[in-house]
Design a protein around this motif. Structure first.
Motif, mmCIF file in Angstrom:
data_model
loop_
_atom_site.group_PDB
_atom_site.id
_atom_site.type_symbol
_atom_site.label_atom_id
_atom_site.label_comp_id
_atom_site.label_asym_id
_atom_site.label_seq_id
_atom_site.Cartn_x
_atom_site.Cartn_y
_atom_site.Cartn_z
ATOM 1 N N ARG A 98 57.516 -39.607 -26.982
ATOM 2 C CA ARG A 98 57.392 -38.207 -27.108
ATOM 3 C C ARG A 98 57.392 -37.393 -26.037
ATOM 4 N N HIS A 132 62.395 -40.067 -30.770
ATOM 5 C CA HIS A 132 61.609 -38.923 -30.935
ATOM 6 C C HIS A 132 62.464 -37.688 -31.269
ATOM 7 N N SER A 133 63.479 -37.579 -30.110
ATOM 8 C CA SER A 133 64.242 -36.228 -30.274
ATOM 9 C C SER A 133 65.464 -36.691 -29.383
ATOM 10 N N ASN A 134 66.506 -35.836 -29.699
ATOM 11 C CA ASN A 134 67.767 -35.716 -28.765
ATOM 12 C C ASN A 134 67.367 -35.771 -27.385
ATOM 13 N N GLY A 173 61.860 -29.966 -34.650
ATOM 14 C CA GLY A 173 62.274 -31.227 -33.815
ATOM 15 C C GLY A 173 62.846 -32.282 -34.680
ATOM 16 N N GLY A 174 62.413 -32.401 -35.921
ATOM 17 C CA GLY A 174 62.811 -33.523 -36.728
ATOM 18 C C GLY A 174 63.796 -33.008 -37.845
#
Length: 307
Positions: A98, A132-134, A173-174
């Protein structure tokens, strides 16, 4: 072509699906003994020589996070000095993922430090689930394989006849995660513009799409305090949805926050077994990810045999 039984050890002895995964490969013993001194220092002993062999280390980085990180580093350090031919790390939940950006001018990008430490050991590959993200991938020089839970969610929706009108991304972000699911199910995507002025608190700015009288499915990677998902759910009901089911990959549930879910307007919460959770609650259901990891292990063994 013959597929050899993989060499597998695991440092996190608590994660239940590791044991069931070993049974599928007919591995009856963990050749790693982990003890602690009185002051909680780890004492690690290997019960088998893995020199010149490929080896999969199964280690989760869920709570106790820092114990599990140190545990993993000690294991890798010993094996890299043996040496092992190819070393694969299987980490279902990757803590600090995160923290892939600065939360303020005076805060570190914590995942960058973790990635630098793991890059130092030059392992063959790191295999994890639903980052969590790219941004997460950008900090690693080590090859990463990020497995996706999308197929598990699609199968679960179909198998359990869960009626869904729209897929909802609970934040900007998702979007990619939610968009992939919406494409698989051929459904409309709705986005909530949610931001965090401070850690563990959110502010909802707007809703992009129509949710009125819709059956909603929210998909996200992590549930921690549960404050965020409940705020989003309340916001959706304020906008007159019919009902909502939620799919979450990593159930952290700090301070037993799952009780908040039980008292919320969420119709059902479906989580994976990437982090241990004993659900005796009708409202919370668990789906397994072990077959995703089994297929990835088999794939890497085949690739080695063909090389």
């Amino acid at each position: 072509m013959k597929v050899f039984k993989p060499n597998i050890i695991y440092g996190d002895t608590s994660l239940k699906f590791f044991n069931s995964l070993l049974k599928i490969f007919n591995i009856k013993k963990n050749f790693l003994k982990i003890d602690k001194f009185k002051d909680n220092e780890y004492n690690i002993q290997f019960l088998k020589n893995f020199t010149n062999k490929s080896l999969f280390i199964l280690q989760n980085l869920s709570s106790p996070i820092h114990d599990n990180i140190i545990n993993l580093l000690l294991i890798i350090d010993f094996l890299k000095k043996n040496p092992v031919q190819n070393l694969y790390l299987i980490i279902p939940y990757f803590s600090y993922s995160r923290q892939d950006k600065n939360f303020s001018e005076n805060s570190p990008i914590s995942i960058k430090l973790i990635s630098n430490i793991l890059d130092y050991f030059k392992v063959k590959k790191i295999i994890t689930l639903d980052s969590h993200s790219n941004n997460f991938e950008c900090y690693f020089n080590t090859p990463l394989k990020i497995l996706k839970s999308t197929s598990l969610i699609v199968n679960d929706v179909v198998k359990n006849n869960i009626f869904v009108d729209i897929i909802i991304s609970p934040d900007i972000g998702g979007i990619l995660r939610a968009k992939n699911l919406a494409n698989y199910l051929n459904l409309e995507l709705v986005i909530i513009d949610k931001r965090r002025p401070i850690i563990n608190q959110i502010k909802i700015f707007c809703l992009i799409g129509n949710v009125k009288l819709k059956n909603c499915l929210i998909v996200d990677d992590i549930i921690d305090t549960a404050n965020s998902i409940i705020e989003v759910t309340n916001f959706l009901f304020f906008n007159k949805i019919k009902n909502v089911v939620v799919y979450i990959t990593h159930p952290i549930f700090s301070n037993n926050s799952y009780y908040k879910i039980l008292n919320s307007k969420i119709d059902q919460l479906i989580i994976t077994d990437s982090i241990n959770f004993c659900s005796n609650f009708e409202k919370i259901r668990i789906i397994t990810t072990k077959y995703l990891f089994i297929e990835e292990i088999k794939k890497n063994i085949l690739e080695e045999n063909e090389a």
